[in-house]
Write a protein that holds these residues in place. Structure first.
Motif, short mmCIF file in Angstrom:
data_model
loop_
_atom_site.label_atom_id
_atom_site.label_comp_id
_atom_site.label_asym_id
_atom_site.label_seq_id
_atom_site.Cartn_x
_atom_site.Cartn_y
_atom_site.Cartn_z
N ALA A 1 0.24 -1.41 0.35
CA ALA A 1 0.24 -0.29 -0.16
C ALA A 1 0.61 0.79 -0.10
O ALA A 1 -0.11 2.23 -0.57
N THR A 2 2.19 1.22 0.62
CA THR A 2 2.86 2.55 0.60
C THR A 2 3.73 2.69 -0.68
O THR A 2 3.53 3.91 -0.83
N VAL A 3 3.81 1.88 -1.50
CA VAL A 3 4.03 1.97 -2.56
C VAL A 3 3.28 2.37 -4.33
O VAL A 3 4.08 2.61 -5.06
N ALA A 4 2.22 1.86 -3.46
CA ALA A 4 1.98 1.60 -4.98
C ALA A 4 1.07 2.86 -5.76
O ALA A 4 1.07 3.19 -6.57
N ALA A 5 0.94 4.01 -4.55
CA ALA A 5 0.76 5.62 -4.87
C ALA A 5 1.51 5.81 -5.96
O ALA A 5 1.44 6.65 -6.77
N PRO A 6 3.15 6.61 -5.17
CA PRO A 6 4.00 6.79 -5.52
C PRO A 6 4.14 6.35 -6.69
O PRO A 6 4.90 6.57 -7.63
N LEU A 7 4.11 4.82 -7.19
CA LEU A 7 4.27 4.33 -8.23
C LEU A 7 3.41 4.53 -9.42
O LEU A 7 4.07 5.15 -10.34
N TRP A 8 2.35 4.53 -9.33
CA TRP A 8 1.04 5.27 -9.76
C TRP A 8 1.96 6.98 -10.44
O TRP A 8 1.77 6.96 -12.01
N ALA A 9 2.05 7.49 -9.94
CA ALA A 9 1.87 8.99 -10.15
C ALA A 9 3.50 9.19 -11.19
O ALA A 9 3.65 9.87 -11.87
N THR A 10 4.33 8.78 -10.51
CA THR A 10 6.07 8.67 -11.39
C THR A 10 5.60 8.37 -11.92
O THR A 10 5.86 9.03 -13.57
N VAL A 11 4.74 7.31 -12.74
CA VAL A 11 4.80 6.29 -14.19
C VAL A 11 4.31 7.21 -14.85
O VAL A 11 4.61 7.61 -15.95
N SER A 12 2.71 8.12 -14.82
CA SER A 12 1.77 8.71 -14.67
C SER A 12 2.28 9.68 -15.39
O SER A 12 2.36 10.39 -16.62
N LEU A 13 3.33 10.53 -14.43
CA LEU A 13 3.54 12.26 -14.82
C LEU A 13 5.02 12.09 -15.45
O LEU A 13 5.62 12.73 -16.43
N LEU A 14 5.69 11.16 -14.91
CA LEU A 14 7.23 10.68 -16.34
C LEU A 14 6.15 10.76 -17.65
O LEU A 14 7.07 11.60 -19.11
N GLN A 15 5.42 9.75 -17.94
CA GLN A 15 5.10 9.52 -19.39
C GLN A 15 4.24 11.44 -19.70
O GLN A 15 4.17 11.86 -20.69
N ALA A 16 3.53 11.91 -19.05
CA ALA A 16 2.72 12.95 -19.22
C ALA A 16 3.80 14.46 -19.30
O ALA A 16 3.53 14.87 -20.65
N ALA A 17 5.47 13.82 -18.93
CA ALA A 17 5.98 14.82 -19.15
C ALA A 17 6.85 14.60 -20.69
O ALA A 17 7.44 15.57 -21.40
N THR A 18 6.55 13.59 -21.37
CA THR A 18 7.09 12.70 -22.55
C THR A 18 6.75 12.26 -23.65
O THR A 18 6.99 12.77 -24.78
N ARG A 19 5.41 12.12 -23.16
CA ARG A 19 4.78 11.49 -24.77
C ARG A 19 4.69 13.12 -25.65
O ARG A 19 3.40 13.84 -25.34
#
Length: 220
Positions: free
Chosen positions: A24-42
């Protein structure tokens, strides 16, 4: 002769609880990081116009689909850790259930991809799609369930921490729930940069659940 120190009877359950809470601790940071990195590069993606779910479209869409599925599984598993950690406390029944429902909704939203629209992926006509597919409707339903469960979990956590005398976490819980409630409401009303307010609200509420899980992991 040196005595052999045997593990306590609670060592196993405590270790299992910590492992579950780690999910539960890593779920949100993982999702947010992967999502925002894509948002910045796609190419062609604009967070002020496109929701993060739209990243599931295009040739790299599998990344966001996998992101939803992995984070959803981690959330569902982590909910079991919250159930153990909060057992017998106010909100100890419903918070884990709602967090688990949120995780299930995330997995469903990953499988049921939203329709391309408003210029993303590159080459897609601008504006909203003229027709919505069955999986597009499914994505909206899954997202609505996931968000409603997450908002409710945050508000119940507010009551939980208030009853425990932890005013700081009680306020933070309610702020997180309100951020998602307002962000989603603004996006659904067609407000300017609604996808951005939705992303801020969703990430805020998700990260708060991770913070709470980390808090209980330390004390378990």
């Amino acid at each position: 002769m040196t005595a052999i120190q045997l593990p306590t009877a609670t060592a196993g359950p405590a270790a299992t609880t910590r492992a579950l809470l780690t999910c539960a601790t890593v779920a949100a940071p993982l999702w947010a990081t992967v999502s925002l990195l894509q948002a910045a590069t796609r190419e062609g993606f604009d967070l002020t116009r496109h929701p993060l779910s739209a990243l599931a479209n295009g040739s790299l869409g599998w990344l966001q689909i996998a992101n939803f599925l992995v984070a959803g599984v981690l959330t569902v598993v982590g909910a079991s850790g919250l159930r153990r950690a909060m057992h017998g406390a106010p909100g100890g029944t419903w918070v884990p259930r709602l967090v688990r429902l949120n995780g299930i909704g995330m997995m469903a939203a990953g499988v049921l991809v939203m329709d391309p629209g408003d210029g993303f992926p590159t080459g897609t006509p601008y504006g909203m799609p003229q027709t919505i597919s069955w999986h597009g409707y499914g994505h909206m339903a899954a997202g609505s369930i996931a968000f409603a469960a997450l908002i409710a979990a945050c508000y119940i956590l507010g009551r939980h921490f208030s009853r425990a005398g932890d005013r700081g976490r009680a306020v933070a819980s309610r702020v997180a729930g309100t951020a998602l409630l307002l962000g989603n409401g603004w996006a659904m009303s067609g407000g300017t940069a609604g996808s951005l307010t939705l992303a801020v609200g969703a990430i805020t509420a998700m990260l708060w659940i991770s913070v709470v899980a980390a808090h209980y992991r330390r004390s378990s």
